[in-house]
Design a protein around this motif. Structure first.
Motif, PDB file in Angstrom:
ATOM      1  N   GLY A  17       0.825  -1.218   0.000  1.00 44.44           N
ATOM      2  CA  GLY A  17       0.000   0.000   0.000  1.00 44.44           C
ATOM      3  C   GLY A  17       0.853   1.259   0.000  1.00 44.44           C
ATOM      4  N   GLU A  36      10.480   3.214   6.040  1.00 39.36           N
ATOM      5  CA  GLU A  36      10.332   1.760   6.217  1.00 39.36           C
ATOM      6  C   GLU A  36      11.293   1.293   7.310  1.00 39.36           C
ATOM      7  N   SER A  49      -2.065 -12.819  -5.074  1.00 39.55           N
ATOM      8  CA  SER A  49      -2.933 -12.772  -6.244  1.00 39.55           C
ATOM      9  C   SER A  49      -3.513 -11.371  -6.362  1.00 39.55           C
ATOM     10  N   ARG A 106       5.625 -12.782  -4.643  1.00 38.95           N
ATOM     11  CA  ARG A 106       5.441 -11.562  -3.864  1.00 38.95           C
ATOM     12  C   ARG A 106       6.681 -10.664  -3.870  1.00 38.95           C
ATOM     13  N   VAL A 129       9.364   4.194  12.725  1.00 38.80           N
ATOM     14  CA  VAL A 129       8.602   5.307  13.303  1.00 38.80           C
ATOM     15  C   VAL A 129       8.132   4.938  14.704  1.00 38.80           C
ATOM     16  N   ASP A 308      -3.693  -2.657   5.463  1.00 40.77           N
ATOM     17  CA  ASP A 308      -3.902  -3.457   6.676  1.00 40.77           C
ATOM     18  C   ASP A 308      -3.914  -2.596   7.937  1.00 40.77           C
ATOM     19  N   ALA A 321      -4.176  -6.945  -0.056  1.00 38.64           N
ATOM     20  CA  ALA A 321      -3.308  -6.047  -0.837  1.00 38.64           C
ATOM     21  C   ALA A 321      -4.127  -5.299  -1.885  1.00 38.64           C
ATOM     22  N   CYS A 322      -5.120  -5.989  -2.458  1.00 44.39           N
ATOM     23  CA  CYS A 322      -5.961  -5.309  -3.467  1.00 44.39           C
ATOM     24  C   CYS A 322      -6.673  -4.118  -2.830  1.00 44.39           C
TER      25      CYS A 322
END
Ligand SMILES: Cc1cc2nc3c(=O)[nH]c(=O)nc-3n(C[C@H](O)[C@H](O)[C@H](O)COP(=O)(O)OP(=O)(O)OC[C@H]3O[C@@H](n4cnc5c(N)ncnc54)[C@H](O)[C@@H]3O)c2cc1C
Length: 422
Positions: A17, A36, A49, A106, A129, A308, A321-322
């Motif tokens: 995302g 990150e 997928s 992935r 963070v 998420d 993920a979609c």
């Protein structure tokens, strides 16, 4: 003196995302940085997928050719109850929704997004963070890192996954108990990605397998060159202290997976067994299955949540993920409209823009979390009053392929794109 923030949009988390939002920002000329926590890009999982609802924007952003080159479109699903074949279900989403469902490795997908987002110029690794400070009297939102660094942005987006620190901070600021809003579903799952299976040929390309055993389920998804991406799910043992602590699958090995599934039937195993597939795997991972139980708003002040971090869901229908991709697209559109107007001419403030984002996304996110949860119960054959096995058989053995495609219209038919990219 005019103060300037470090960037316009600070994104916490370089997962699917966060990287997709950074890609969109780059395309529409919004400055952004992705923070990150890991030292290297480390996607968790084996395969993924991508469904029609996410593929349209990926095509628009120029990523679809590579997905087609390295992924595998789903054509058919073979469904078995133990060793009994229930049916072969045609899964021709493309003729209904313009795109098939693609399975892809992935790590490869994640690296594609990293490059598309701008790579090391945009993504700051080793940047964990610890706090987000959004005080209305201060010009910008501040983010504090574990190593003492501090960065500022006009907007902060928490794309930091299921255990989101951003979500916990928002809850704390709202005076809520900063507890997790996710619940362990009582299920554990493991996943792996195999090398090409030499015993499979052109007939098996694009064929998935859904296997319902008495005590567990296993799905395998077709990937490029007849590789198989497999996900097994079983209920945690209620009597096992280890499983109550939800750590039973950490450090998973092929042997641990074979202890549960190894001797079970798999039509693609050389000797008809799951272990024939598992033993060809290049990577094995495992995790517990969580889902959202109480939804925090997807924004507060100048901070938004995405993916998420905002709405974790079970992996059963492959939508986590979609949905992160849909979130990033809609948020990207709203931010583009906001930032394309010079600061002195803006009629709305950024809080309202993020509120609009929440309103647009929350209802769909809740629907999909609920769908994912209910679908998991049908798939596992666990419904109230012992109806699970019957309902599962009706849905999987008898519901015609067109009814699956017709039903999925609400999910796959919604395909947001970036307005400013034509
Ligand atoms: C077995 C399995 C199979 C799945 N299959 C599918 C599928 O087929 N299709 C699908 O659409 N979805 C699938 N999902 C779900 C999907 O993987 C997730 O929904 C998706 O990865 C969420 O993306 P995200 O960007 O929101 O979060 P994540 O991918 O979790 O990324 C969050 C990032 O934030 C970073 N981070 C966390 N905390 C901090 C911090 N404090 N500071 C800085 N960085 C931080 C993390 O290191 C991570 O890189 C599956 C999930 C599982 C477990």
């Amino acid at each position: 003196m005019v103060h300037k923030p470090d960037t316009q949009v600070l994104i916490i988390g370089g997962g699917i995302g966060g990287l997709l939002l950074a890609t969109i920002c780059r395309k529409v000329n919004i400055q952004c940085k992705v923070l990150e926590r890991t030292k290297q890009l480390e996607p968790v999982g084996a395969g993924i997928s991508l469904a029609p609802n996410a593929l349209k924007v990926l095509e628009q952003l120029g990523l679809y050719e590579e997905i087609k080159r390295t992924g595998q479109p789903l054509k058919k699903v073979m469904i078995h109850r133990n060793t009994t074949k229930w049916r072969e279900l045609d899964f021709g989403a493309e003729s209904y929704y313009g795109y098939p469902v693609y399975s892809i490795e992935r790590h490869h997908f994640h690296h594609m997004l990293y490059e598309a987002a701008g790579g090391e110029e945009v993504v700051v690794l080793d940047a964990k963070v610890e706090d987000v400070i959004d005080k209305p009297e201060e010009e910008y939102v501040k983010v504090k890192l574990a190593d003492g660094r501090e960065l500022s942005g006009e907007v902060v987006v928490g794309a930091d996954g299921i255990r989101s620190i951003t979500r916990r901070i928002l809850a704390r600021n709202a005076g809520m108990d900063a507890v997790n809003t996710i619940r362990f579903t009582g299920r554990v799952h493991m996943s792996g990605y195999t090398a090409p299976m030499p015993n499979l040929g052109p007939e098996e390309l694009g064929v998935a397998n859904w296997l319902f055993y008495d005590d567990s389920i296993l799905t395998t998804w077709p990937c490029k060159d007849n590789r198989q991406w497999f996900i097994g799910v079983k209920m945690a043992d209620p009597n096992s202290v280890q499983e109550k602590n939800r750590s039973v699958w950490s450090g998973t090995t092929r042997e641990m997976i074979n202890d549960v599934y190894g001797e079970k039937f798999h039509p693609f195993g050389e000797n008809g067994m799951v272990k024939d597939v598992v033993n060809r795997s290049e990577r094995i991972v495992a995790s517990n299955v969580y889902e959202e139980v109480s939804f925090a708003s997807m924004s507060a002040g100048r901070v938004a949540l995405l993916g998420d971090a905002a709405h974790s869901m079970t992996s059963f229908f492959g939508q986590g993920a979609c949905q992160a991709i849909e979130d990033a697209t809609e948020l990207g559109n709203l931010l583009q409209r906001y930032f394309s107007v010079p600061a002195e001419k803006r009629l709305s403030n950024v809080d309202d823009v993020l509120k609009e984002y929440s309103i647009r996304r929350e209802a769909r996110a809740k629907d999909i979390v609920a769908f994912s949860s209910n679908y998991a119960k049908v798939h596992m054959g666990k419904l109230p009053y012992g109806m699970g096995p019957l309902v599962r058989k009706l849905v999987y053995a008898y519901a015609p392929a067109w009814s699956w495609m017709w039903y999925l219209g609400w999910l796959y038919g919604y395909q947001p794109t970036v307005d400013a990219v034509r």
